[in-house]
Enzyme design. Structure first.
Site, PDB file in Angstrom:
ATOM      1  N   GLY A  29       0.860  -1.161   0.000  1.00  0.00           N
ATOM      2  CA  GLY A  29       0.000   0.000   0.000  1.00  0.00           C
ATOM      3  C   GLY A  29       0.898   1.212   0.000  1.00  0.00           C
ATOM      4  N   ASP A 147     -14.100   2.343  -2.294  1.00  0.00           N
ATOM      5  CA  ASP A 147     -12.860   2.386  -3.079  1.00  0.00           C
ATOM      6  C   ASP A 147     -12.805   1.195  -4.031  1.00  0.00           C
ATOM      7  OD1 ASP A 147     -10.527   3.631  -3.865  1.00  0.00           O
ATOM      8  OD2 ASP A 147      -9.273   2.591  -2.405  1.00  0.00           O
TER       9      ASP A 147
END
Length: 568
Positions: A29, A147
């Site tokens: 991430g 998302d």
């Protein structure tokens, strides 16, 4: 560009973990990285562990301890569903929070879809059906994802869809009471227009009037369906700054855009319903699930919603991954200049956070882009076929071309290599994308028992070359410059070090064709096949859209095609 640094972490990982780590980084991430793990004194089950660096998250100012806990709480609240990554446990120490999850053994779905091509209706219908199943279940639990995009769509070993990453998830319904969300978040190509267009008088990342997060998820699912079908997004962002979106709005969804013209009328009907600009008019999940295209028969879909033919599906998808060497590269990425240490000279020119857009002011994000200096390069290398001994390294000497004083021998086709090397390389799925005759070797399917046996979890963004580092490195750097992605020159000392270690890493930091961040490394490592040295060139994505990364890989390959080992 520097030689790839040794495996390291920003801070030492916890030592009192209830499992044993068995890999380097397999995903990333921003302040988070993902590794494989197994129980102590056992070889399975293999699970995924997400490590979140608390200090980095706090220092960036975009993620608090409360937000990290919210991700865990909501993910745990969802329990178990066939199309959602299952949370298995969590813990923390002073430096890290870790989350144990089901491992998506099939890798990224969109890494296996050809950019600008997409997949056929049956495959798109299968994965869209599974995505809607996951989202409908989440919504029934009162949770919106917020998302939904290709980066967060993974696969199981059997090729079934697994929705992941709940860092932006929100509880929109509790005890039967609906609540609106105010945070501006999401990825611009997939975000709903009501989030972007909302008034923000107090803070740039908070709307004055909230939005229904579950209805926004439906919009994002519609964009994902479009991408499945054509291999590209319908627009860069849902604002008038995008000419494609502006035309879509002005024509009431009857756009003449060439991508839309490729789609059958029944799919366009579904997409228009899901992509209604007014959220009050947008299709509900029930309307999506009763639409004629959604209820169509599909040979890949079982009555229970699972993949009915994993090996056949993987074979079809692998055959669709194809690089046409007769076509020129397209300049769809724009890079950041970097100095020889890999530091950004103009990183403020465009926002590199894949969840933010320079055109959409200050989208809030729970996973900002990690500064390059703090991104350790310790990615797991794909398993390579076992090597054999006893072949000659000779190459044809005809049709030579010159590059900066060096002679490039014609790269042999696989058929010009010894039979034992041909047999071994023919078992590498990534070689099929360079064949100009579509198809998958029968040996792939005959021995396969599951989806991942044909289409592996690791990225297909790789090629093999028989040429030396001294030739490959300058060719790759020239290709990056040709594509508008600045890369630093390599000093003689750095080149000598790279040749000693047999490994070099070029950091690439760019904006993709939709002005979103796309970051990673081009890694060149020595590979031995049948006792002879070759080089494996891998394109390792750290962050950004998988289809855009695939497009970047294809463009570089087209620029350096003469050095790529290809099937006959």
């Amino acid at each position: 560009m520097v030689s790839a640094p040794p495996g390291s972490q920003i801070a030492p990982l916890p030592t009192n973990l209830p499992f044993r780590l068995v890999s380097k980084t397999i995903g990333q991430g921003a302040y988070a990285s993902i590794r494989k793990a197994v129980p102590h004194n056992a070889s399975k089950p293999i699970i995924a562990i997400k490590f979140i660096n608390k200090e980095h998250a706090f220092r960036t100012g975009r993620l608090t301890a409360k937000q990290i806990q919210m991700e865990i709480v909501l993910h745990k609240h969802l329990g178990k569903h066939a199309n959602i990554i299952h949370l298995l446990g969590n813990g923390e120490d002073a430096l890290w929070t870790w989350i144990a999850m089901e491992l998506a053994e099939g890798g990224d779905l969109f890494d296996k879809i050809e950019a600008d091509e997409g997949v056929g209706e049956d495959i798109a219908h299968l994965y869209f059906s599974q995505l809607i199943s996951a989202v409908a279940y989440m919504h029934s639990m009162g949770v919106a994802h917020r998302d939904i995009k290709p980066e967060n769509v993974l696969l199981s070993a059997e090729g079934d869809l697994k929705l992941s990453d709940f860092g932006l998830a929100a509880l929109f319904k509790k005890d039967g009471q609906l609540r609106l969300c105010n945070s501006v978040c999401g990825s611009p190509p997939y975000i709903a227009p009501e989030i972007v267009s909302g008034r923000r008088s107090k803070r740039a990342d908070v709307l004055d009037v909230g939005y229904a997060a579950n209805i926004c998820d439906i919009w994002s699912c519609g964009v994902v369906l479009f991408v499945l079908l054509v291999g590209n997004t319908p627009w860069d962002e849902p604002t008038t700054r995008s000419a494609e979106f502006k035309e879509y709005v002005e024509t009431g969804g009857h756009t003449m855009d060439e991508l839309w013209q490729q789609l059958p009328s029944d799919i366009v009907s579904l997409l228009r319903g899901m992509l209604k600009v007014d959220p009050q008019e947008r299709f509900t999940l029930d309307e999506v699930r009763t639409h004629p295209w959604f209820t169509r028969k599909n040979p890949y879909l079982t009555p229970s919603g699972m993949n009915a033919n994993p090996i056949g599906l993987a074979t079809q998808m692998l055959s669709q991954l194809r690089i046409d060497f007769s076509r020129p590269p397209t300049q769809s990425q724009r890079g950041f200049s970097q100095d020889t240490n890999g530091d950004d000279d103009d990183a403020m020119d465009i926002d590199t956070d894949p969840r933010r857009s320079s055109a959409i002011t200050l989208l809030s994000s729970t996973q900002p882009e990690t500064p390059s200096a703090e991104t350790p390069f310790d990615w797991e290398r794909p398993p390579r076929l076992s090597s054999h001994d006893g072949i000659s390294a000779s190459q044809p000497t005809t049709n030579n071309t010159a590059y900066r004083g060096q002679t490039i021998s014609s790269t042999p086709c696989m058929s010009q290599l010894p039979a034992s090397t041909q047999d071994m390389l023919s078992q590498d799925p990534s070689m099929t994308q360079f064949s100009q005759t579509p198809g998958v070797p029968l040996t792939f399917t005959q021995a396969a028992r599951k989806f991942a046996d044909v289409l592996p979890s690791y990225s297909m963004a790789r090629f093999i070359s028989p040429h030396p580092l001294s030739l490959l490195v300058p060719l790759l750097l020239a290709a990056l410059h040709r594509l508008g992605i600045p890369a630093p020159a390599l000093s003689q000392q750095q080149m000598e070090e790279a040749e000693r270690s047999g490994k070099v890493s070029i950091r690439v930091k760019m904006a993709d064709g939709r002005k979103q961040g796309l970051n990673g490394h081009v890694v060149i490592e020595k590979a031995v096949y049948d006792g002879v040295g070759y080089h494996e060139v891998r394109f390792v994505k750290a962050s950004g859209d998988p289809l855009e990364w695939r497009r970047f890989f294809k463009n570089v390959v087209l620029c350096v095609g003469d050095v790529v080992l290809r099937p006959s």
